[in-house]
Write a protein that holds these residues in place. Structure first.
Motif, PDB file in Angstrom:
ATOM      1  N   GLY A  45       1.005  -1.125  -0.083  1.00 62.22           N
ATOM      2  CA  GLY A  45       0.006   0.003  -0.049  1.00 62.22           C
ATOM      3  C   GLY A  45       0.901   1.257  -0.045  1.00 62.22           C
ATOM      4  O   GLY A  45       0.324   2.267  -0.235  1.00 62.22           O
ATOM      5  N   GLU A  46       2.004   1.193   0.210  1.00 61.97           N
ATOM      6  CA  GLU A  46       3.118   2.168   0.471  1.00 61.97           C
ATOM      7  C   GLU A  46       4.282   1.914  -0.119  1.00 61.97           C
ATOM      8  O   GLU A  46       4.949   2.813  -0.954  1.00 61.97           O
ATOM      9  N   HIS A  47       4.961   0.902  -0.232  1.00 64.14           N
ATOM     10  CA  HIS A  47       5.995   0.305  -0.695  1.00 64.14           C
ATOM     11  C   HIS A  47       6.014  -0.936  -1.790  1.00 64.14           C
ATOM     12  O   HIS A  47       5.122  -1.726  -1.507  1.00 64.14           O
ATOM     13  N   LEU A  48       6.466  -0.837  -2.825  1.00 63.93           N
ATOM     14  CA  LEU A  48       6.937  -2.042  -3.558  1.00 63.93           C
ATOM     15  C   LEU A  48       7.859  -2.786  -2.785  1.00 63.93           C
ATOM     16  O   LEU A  48       9.044  -2.444  -2.373  1.00 63.93           O
ATOM     17  N   GLU A  86       0.239  -2.457 -39.227  1.00 59.97           N
ATOM     18  CA  GLU A  86      -1.067  -2.853 -38.295  1.00 59.97           C
ATOM     19  C   GLU A  86      -0.457  -3.663 -37.369  1.00 59.97           C
ATOM     20  O   GLU A  86      -1.624  -3.939 -36.226  1.00 59.97           O
ATOM     21  N   CYS A  87       0.607  -4.264 -36.909  1.00 57.66           N
ATOM     22  CA  CYS A  87       0.855  -5.141 -35.758  1.00 57.66           C
ATOM     23  C   CYS A  87       1.306  -3.929 -34.686  1.00 57.66           C
ATOM     24  O   CYS A  87       1.843  -2.818 -34.804  1.00 57.66           O
ATOM     25  N   THR A  88       0.854  -4.380 -33.447  1.00 57.11           N
ATOM     26  CA  THR A  88       0.908  -3.532 -32.260  1.00 57.11           C
ATOM     27  C   THR A  88       0.729  -4.486 -31.061  1.00 57.11           C
ATOM     28  O   THR A  88       0.854  -5.726 -31.037  1.00 57.11           O
ATOM     29  N   ALA A  89       0.676  -3.834 -29.910  1.00 57.04           N
ATOM     30  CA  ALA A  89       0.245  -4.655 -28.551  1.00 57.04           C
ATOM     31  C   ALA A  89      -0.612  -3.880 -27.723  1.00 57.04           C
ATOM     32  O   ALA A  89      -0.369  -2.465 -27.857  1.00 57.04           O
ATOM     33  N   ASN A  90      -1.156  -4.727 -27.037  1.00 55.09           N
ATOM     34  CA  ASN A  90      -2.176  -3.936 -25.930  1.00 55.09           C
ATOM     35  C   ASN A  90      -1.308  -4.367 -24.568  1.00 55.09           C
ATOM     36  O   ASN A  90      -0.739  -5.268 -24.514  1.00 55.09           O
ATOM     37  N   TYR A  91      -1.554  -3.263 -23.446  1.00 60.69           N
ATOM     38  CA  TYR A  91      -0.752  -3.594 -22.369  1.00 60.69           C
ATOM     39  C   TYR A  91      -1.157  -2.715 -21.257  1.00 60.69           C
ATOM     40  O   TYR A  91      -1.925  -1.704 -21.678  1.00 60.69           O
ATOM     41  N   VAL A  92      -0.986  -3.113 -20.290  1.00 64.59           N
ATOM     42  CA  VAL A  92      -1.133  -2.023 -18.939  1.00 64.59           C
ATOM     43  C   VAL A  92       0.399  -2.132 -18.374  1.00 64.59           C
ATOM     44  O   VAL A  92       0.955  -3.243 -18.255  1.00 64.59           O
ATOM     45  N   THR A  93       1.084  -0.876 -18.397  1.00 68.61           N
ATOM     46  CA  THR A  93       2.456  -0.915 -17.439  1.00 68.61           C
ATOM     47  C   THR A  93       2.496   0.108 -16.518  1.00 68.61           C
ATOM     48  O   THR A  93       1.973   1.299 -16.778  1.00 68.61           O
ATOM     49  N   VAL A  94       3.186  -0.063 -15.534  1.00 64.28           N
ATOM     50  CA  VAL A  94       3.474   0.967 -14.653  1.00 64.28           C
ATOM     51  C   VAL A  94       4.943   1.014 -14.440  1.00 64.28           C
ATOM     52  O   VAL A  94       5.754   0.044 -14.326  1.00 64.28           O
ATOM     53  N   ILE A  95       5.614   2.134 -14.440  1.00 62.28           N
ATOM     54  CA  ILE A  95       6.694   2.371 -14.395  1.00 62.28           C
ATOM     55  C   ILE A  95       7.117   3.363 -13.170  1.00 62.28           C
ATOM     56  O   ILE A  95       6.574   4.745 -13.273  1.00 62.28           O
ATOM     57  N   GLY A  96       8.303   3.135 -12.250  1.00 67.55           N
ATOM     58  CA  GLY A  96       8.410   4.133 -11.274  1.00 67.55           C
ATOM     59  C   GLY A  96       9.944   4.230 -10.988  1.00 67.55           C
ATOM     60  O   GLY A  96      10.651   3.359 -11.254  1.00 67.55           O
ATOM     61  N   THR A  97      10.246   5.364 -10.692  1.00 65.36           N
ATOM     62  CA  THR A  97      11.417   5.498  -9.876  1.00 65.36           C
ATOM     63  C   THR A  97      11.457   5.777  -8.323  1.00 65.36           C
ATOM     64  O   THR A  97      10.512   6.115  -7.995  1.00 65.36           O
ATOM     65  N   GLY A  98      12.387   5.234  -7.768  1.00 68.43           N
ATOM     66  CA  GLY A  98      12.436   5.606  -6.187  1.00 68.43           C
ATOM     67  C   GLY A  98      13.963   4.856  -5.748  1.00 68.43           C
ATOM     68  O   GLY A  98      14.627   4.678  -6.389  1.00 68.43           O
ATOM     69  N   VAL A 139      15.137  -8.574   2.370  1.00 72.68           N
ATOM     70  CA  VAL A 139      14.038  -7.890   2.007  1.00 72.68           C
ATOM     71  C   VAL A 139      14.393  -6.456   1.533  1.00 72.68           C
ATOM     72  O   VAL A 139      14.707  -5.666   2.488  1.00 72.68           O
ATOM     73  N   LEU A 140      13.697  -5.984   0.282  1.00 76.89           N
ATOM     74  CA  LEU A 140      13.846  -4.723   0.026  1.00 76.89           C
ATOM     75  C   LEU A 140      12.619  -3.805  -0.061  1.00 76.89           C
ATOM     76  O   LEU A 140      11.637  -4.435  -0.325  1.00 76.89           O
ATOM     77  N   GLU A 141      12.659  -2.560   0.445  1.00 74.01           N
ATOM     78  CA  GLU A 141      11.311  -1.693   0.055  1.00 74.01           C
ATOM     79  C   GLU A 141      11.603  -0.532  -0.904  1.00 74.01           C
ATOM     80  O   GLU A 141      12.718  -0.090  -0.685  1.00 74.01           O
ATOM     81  N   VAL A 142      10.952  -0.517  -1.897  1.00 71.02           N
ATOM     82  CA  VAL A 142      11.224   0.576  -2.846  1.00 71.02           C
ATOM     83  C   VAL A 142      10.119   1.645  -2.654  1.00 71.02           C
ATOM     84  O   VAL A 142       8.795   1.371  -2.478  1.00 71.02           O
ATOM     85  N   GLN A 143      10.806   2.720  -2.072  1.00 66.44           N
ATOM     86  CA  GLN A 143       9.793   3.839  -1.901  1.00 66.44           C
ATOM     87  C   GLN A 143       9.752   4.884  -3.084  1.00 66.44           C
ATOM     88  O   GLN A 143      10.736   5.348  -3.802  1.00 66.44           O
ATOM     89  N   PHE A 144       8.772   4.905  -3.760  1.00 69.20           N
ATOM     90  CA  PHE A 144       8.810   5.623  -5.151  1.00 69.20           C
ATOM     91  C   PHE A 144       8.774   7.001  -4.905  1.00 69.20           C
ATOM     92  O   PHE A 144       7.923   7.506  -4.139  1.00 69.20           O
ATOM     93  N   ASP A 145       9.343   7.901  -5.676  1.00 66.25           N
ATOM     94  CA  ASP A 145       9.124   9.180  -5.749  1.00 66.25           C
ATOM     95  C   ASP A 145       8.470   9.855  -6.960  1.00 66.25           C
ATOM     96  O   ASP A 145       8.009  11.000  -7.271  1.00 66.25           O
ATOM     97  N   HIS A 146       8.179   8.803  -8.063  1.00 60.67           N
ATOM     98  CA  HIS A 146       7.436   8.930  -9.456  1.00 60.67           C
ATOM     99  C   HIS A 146       7.053   8.064  -9.757  1.00 60.67           C
ATOM    100  O   HIS A 146       7.508   6.867  -9.957  1.00 60.67           O
ATOM    101  N   LEU A 147       5.729   7.730 -10.283  1.00 63.09           N
ATOM    102  CA  LEU A 147       5.181   6.747 -10.788  1.00 63.09           C
ATOM    103  C   LEU A 147       4.236   7.074 -12.022  1.00 63.09           C
ATOM    104  O   LEU A 147       3.717   8.060 -11.862  1.00 63.09           O
ATOM    105  N   SER A 148       4.378   6.263 -12.983  1.00 61.20           N
ATOM    106  CA  SER A 148       3.342   6.548 -14.268  1.00 61.20           C
ATOM    107  C   SER A 148       2.762   5.235 -14.589  1.00 61.20           C
ATOM    108  O   SER A 148       3.497   4.404 -14.279  1.00 61.20           O
ATOM    109  N   CYS A 149       1.603   5.670 -15.431  1.00 58.80           N
ATOM    110  CA  CYS A 149       0.964   4.426 -15.917  1.00 58.80           C
ATOM    111  C   CYS A 149       0.376   4.648 -17.443  1.00 58.80           C
ATOM    112  O   CYS A 149       0.147   5.607 -17.706  1.00 58.80           O
TER     113      CYS A 149
END
Length: 158
Positions: A45-48, A86-98, A139-149
């Motif tokens: 809910g807060e960290h990856l 005409e070839c493509t891809a459908n997807y959902v992606t989240v990218i974050g830095t932290g 065990v690692l916790e990633v604290q994101f400072d930026h997320l995009s989707c």
């Protein structure tokens, strides 16, 4: 983001995607070289949350430079066309830095491992890991400072 029509800005959707992810790609910088690994993950809910072996190149890099870029994707589907255009891809992606922090406290490690296991292996009961088992994993916790989707060909919902 170049293709604004694919951008997802609803933070509830982004958090929901992170809460379903079982694998992510984690990019880091080793001196002047990029380094990328695929890891199991969980979202508290807060960290990856990530886990791995207690030694190796990944940990050496993260001790020297804890900055990361993380990518999670789902609903990836190739769309074939009659022509290359005409070839493509459908997807959902989240990218974050932290920034990664190392979880050292045994009770926090237990909690975080149970989040990862619960997300990657639903139905497996929570457990208290013995200290000996905890000593074999990091065990690692990633604290994101930026997320995009970004979503193409689908509309992600929380």
């Amino acid at each position: 983001m170049r293709r604004k029509e694919y951008e997802v800005t609803d933070t509830a959707v982004i958090r929901h995607i992170l809460g379903r992810a079982t694998l992510c790609r984690v990019a880091m910088v080793d001196g002047s070289e990029p380094y990328l690994v695929t890891m199991n993950c969980g979202w508290d809910g807060e960290h990856l949350l990530l886990h791995g072996a207690i030694q190796g190149r990944k940990l050496d890099i993260l001790h020297a430079n804890p900055r990361v870029c993380v990518e999670v994707d789902e609903d990836v589907q190739l769309v074939f066309g009659a022509t290359g255009e005409e070839c493509t891809a459908n997807y959902v992606t989240v990218i974050g830095t932290g920034t990664v922090s190392f979880v050292l406290d045994s009770s926090a490690k237990n909690r975080d491992l149970n989040v990862i296991i619960g997300q990657c292996h639903p139905g497996v009961p929570k457990e208290v890991f013995p200290d000996e088992a905890l000593s074999r994993v990091v065990v690692l916790e990633v604290q994101f400072d930026h997320l995009s989707c970004k979503a193409k060909g689908t509309t992600p919902r929380p």
